[in-house]
Motif scaffolding. Structure first.
Motif, PDB file in Angstrom:
ATOM      1  N   GLU A 285       0.831  -1.206   0.000  1.00 21.83           N
ATOM      2  CA  GLU A 285       0.000   0.000   0.000  1.00 21.83           C
ATOM      3  C   GLU A 285       0.864   1.252   0.000  1.00 21.83           C
ATOM      4  O   GLU A 285       0.550   2.237  -0.688  1.00 21.83           O
ATOM      5  CB  GLU A 285      -0.939   0.000   1.203  1.00 21.83           C
ATOM      6  N   THR A 286       1.958   1.227   0.752  1.00 24.64           N
ATOM      7  CA  THR A 286       2.858   2.377   0.778  1.00 24.64           C
ATOM      8  C   THR A 286       3.491   2.596  -0.587  1.00 24.64           C
ATOM      9  O   THR A 286       3.551   3.728  -1.086  1.00 24.64           O
ATOM     10  CB  THR A 286       3.960   2.165   1.827  1.00 24.64           C
ATOM     11  N   GLN A 288       2.415   1.582  -3.505  1.00 21.58           N
ATOM     12  CA  GLN A 288       1.394   2.032  -4.455  1.00 21.58           C
ATOM     13  C   GLN A 288       1.080   3.503  -4.265  1.00 21.58           C
ATOM     14  O   GLN A 288       0.884   4.240  -5.245  1.00 21.58           O
ATOM     15  CB  GLN A 288       0.128   1.187  -4.290  1.00 21.58           C
ATOM     16  N   ALA A 289       1.034   3.950  -3.011  1.00 14.68           N
ATOM     17  CA  ALA A 289       0.784   5.371  -2.744  1.00 14.68           C
ATOM     18  C   ALA A 289       1.920   6.224  -3.295  1.00 14.68           C
ATOM     19  O   ALA A 289       1.690   7.300  -3.864  1.00 14.68           O
ATOM     20  CB  ALA A 289       0.628   5.604  -1.244  1.00 14.68           C
TER      21      ALA A 289
END
Length: 657
Positions: A285-286, A288-289
């Motif tokens: 998630e990090t 991708q962010a």
């Protein structure tokens, strides 16, 4: 001494040659860490808080342009220290993953693969920061030395001098960070391991080198800073191909045998890939962010973006002494962007091409290693100057870097070209180069300096004036090129080191410890106030209030965000009106304003937000304001102010109007 430096029967360096210089590096490393000495520029803060001479400054001067080090990364490291090395740093509301970018120490399993951060987890803060500063650099210098003696086992002193010249390369000194230096260390470690794996028959030796390479590869990849990783990896790939083909011919073995000897390296590569895959999946998630940001996002560079002024900056290495004196006109946007290399890689193409053609004409044999070095040099230069092949550059991952960062590859190639040329000239198979080759190579040095000099003389004469030793640097560069082509390796290496010292020595200071803002009166007050009544802070004014809040470890809406924390931006911009502005890696700062926050980006890595303590946002989400200019707002009540050195800081509590 003759016996001590005698190569092994495999043509590799003796135990003495392999270890004496790394042993000296280890002793120097231990002493520097013990006394907490580093090259940090955190002494910049002394100009804000101190008067007179900074007692912690041993030599040189702090460099304000190196804000990535003294303002950004050092502040976040201090914040992690205050918060107990958590996986998520809680300074920005909503928290930020500390294991991705910013190179921060955490109590996460991935820290095992960040050796330069382990000191912060085990030693006092100042000693830990010294480990962080020196470990990648000493590994890089040691790896460069090991590479040189692996091909030139009888020349340990020359190898040490070349390693020193690499260390003092301006592009390395001005970008001196673990994320810059680990790729260079990996490149030389990878090339050294390749030599040993193809020449030493013992399996344990090949496995040992493969494991070391894989470990440093993981440490390098976890920085996720592709612009410096790409040029280093490019050099390794070309060297691996060229050296493998050359060894297959010289040892009269099949290419299948070569691949068999490289199996430990292939296995280690797969293992490193597995570790990185686990690391990526566990923080997907990090990542991708980060990839989903406007900047840097998935940024790709086009080929051939360097124009005439970029050529001046690239060839202007002898004038980089001006950068030490704040001169950048005609060389680049700032000292870091302007920093270049002594273009030894380009000049050594001339003797390498002669060696290639001579060997072909005499025996119809291709010197694949020399060909690979020349080709790699041309590929990097083509990426800079030749447009129109973006698709191929994309396949080769070159567009993940940039023209200015590609200079790092030329710094590595310069050492590789010197070592390979010297190895060829000292081989019984190759006769001495004709003097014409030496004169052509030295003529190339003159031409490469005359062009930027002619331009700077009219466009930026101050740059020439601020580089008083450029003629000496040029002369030394000419001398070392001639000496290298005449098989005078020791004298050439000494001249090269002297030339590098003129333009690279003194970039970074020698500083005891780091300047800790938590030990200033305002930093102490911020921590005490927040300890009594925890709240959310906003810093207004210069970069100092931001740094104070980040280092204090309190919850604050200031600091460099690697990606936008969702909770914080939901509070600042609930409608998402400014998402195209704040969805980026940038330094978040505030300035006085009226009404709800207005977000702007003066440059791509800066976010400026207006703050009104009486606004709905200010009343609901902010408790304290730290500023270095008086704040005249009805809903901000002054609770303390401090004067330290030339600076004055004010702390306000946000209250109803």
């Amino acid at each position: 001494m003759s016996r001590l430096i005698q190569p092994t029967r495999f043509g590799l360096p003796s135990l003495f040659v392999s270890l004496w210089f790394p042993a000296l590096l280890l002793i120097a490393f231990i002493l520097l860490v013990a006394f907490a000495v580093s090259g940090s520029s955190t002494g910049v803060y002394w100009s804000y808080f101190g008067t007179g001479q900074d007692p912690s400054l041993l030599l040189g001067e702090p460099r304000p342009i190196r804000s990535d080090e003294w303002l950004v990364q050092s502040s976040w490291v201090a914040s992690q220290y205050q918060q107990g090395f958590g996986v998520f740093n809680q300074t920005l509301p909503g928290g930020m993953d500390a294991t991705v970018q910013n190179d921060l120490p955490t109590m996460d399993w991935s820290s095992i693969f960040r050796p330069h951060l382990l000191g912060l987890l085990a030693l006092p803060f100042d000693q830990g920061m010294a480990v962080r500063w020196w470990l990648p650099a000493f590994v890089m210098v040691g790896a460069c030395y090991s590479f040189a003696v692996s091909l030139l086992p009888k020349h340990p002193l020359s190898a040490a001098l070349l390693s020193g010249a690499l260390f003092l390369t301006p592009v390395i000194q001005w970008w001196f960070l673990p994320t810059t230096i680990w790729p260079v260390a990996l490149a030389f470690l990878g090339m050294t391991g390749t030599v040993w794996m193809l020449r030493h028959p013992a399996l344990w030796v090949r496995v040992g080198w493969a494991a070391a390479i894989a470990y440093v590869a993981v440490a390098t990849a976890m920085s996720i800073y592709a612009p410096f990783i790409v040029p280093a990896a490019l050099v390794v790939v070309f060297f691996l191909i060229g050296f493998s083909l050359s060894e297959a011919r010289s040892q009269s073995v099949s290419f299948q045998t070569v691949l068999l000897r490289l199996l430990p390296l292939i296995a280690a590569g797969l293992g490193a890939g597995a570790v990185l895959s686990i690391w990526i999946v566990t923080r997907i998630e990090t990542i991708q962010a980060l990839l989903g940001t406007v900047y840097p996002g998935q940024r790709f560079e086009k080929t051939g973006t360097v124009g005439f002024e970029g050529l001046i900056g690239l060839m202007g290495g002898p004038f980089d002494q001006a950068l030490l004196n704040q001169g950048v006109n005609g060389l680049g946007a700032n000292q870091s962007e302007a920093s270049s290399v002594l273009m030894i890689a380009l000049f050594m193409v001339i003797p390498l091409v002669w060696l290639i053609t001579q060997q072909w004409s005499e025996s119809r044999v291709v010197d694949w290693l020399a060909v690979s070095i020349v080709t790699c040099t041309m590929v990097i230069l083509a990426f800079m100057f030749l447009p129109g092949w973006d698709s191929l550059a994309h396949v080769m991952f070159l567009d993940r870097s940039s023209a200015s960062r590609m200079r790092l590859g030329l710094a590595i190639l310069g050492i590789v070209a010197i070592v390979v040329t010297s190895e060829r000239l000292q081989s019984a198979r190759v006769r001495i180069l004709p003097w014409s080759v030496s004169w052509v190579a030295s003529g190339a040095v003159i031409l490469s300096v005359v062009v930027p000099w002619a331009y700077l003389r009219t466009a930026a004469p101050d740059t020439i004036a601020l580089s008083p030793s450029w003629k000496i640097a040029t002369l030394l560069l000419m001398i070392c090129v001639v000496l290298f082509t005449r098989a005078r390796l020791l004298a050439g290496s000494a001249a090269f080191l002297l030339a590098a010292s003129i333009i690279g020595l003194g970039v970074n200071p020698l500083y005891v410890g780091v300047f800790r803002l938590n030990e200033t009166a305002v930093g102490t007050a911020v921590q005490e106030i927040d300890l009594r009544e925890p709240g959310t802070w906003v810093g207004i004014g210069s970069v100092v209030p931001t740094a104070v809040l980040v280092q204090a470890g309190v919850e604050a809406m200031n600091g460099v965000q690697t990606y936008p924390p969702e909770e914080m931006w939901d509070e600042i911009d609930p409608s998402g009106k400014y998402e195209g502005v704040w969805n980026r890696l940038a330094n978040v700062g505030w300035e006085p304003g009226v009404g709800e926050p207005s977000v702007s980006t003066p440059v791509r890595d800066q976010i400026r937000i207006t703050f009104d303590s009486c606004s709905s946002f200010g009343q609901k989400h902010v408790d304290y304001v730290l500023t270095d200019v008086p704040l005249d707002q009805e809903c901000a009540v002054l609770i303390d102010d401090f004067t330290e050195g030339p600076s004055q800081h004010f702390i306000y509590r946000v209250t109803p109007g």
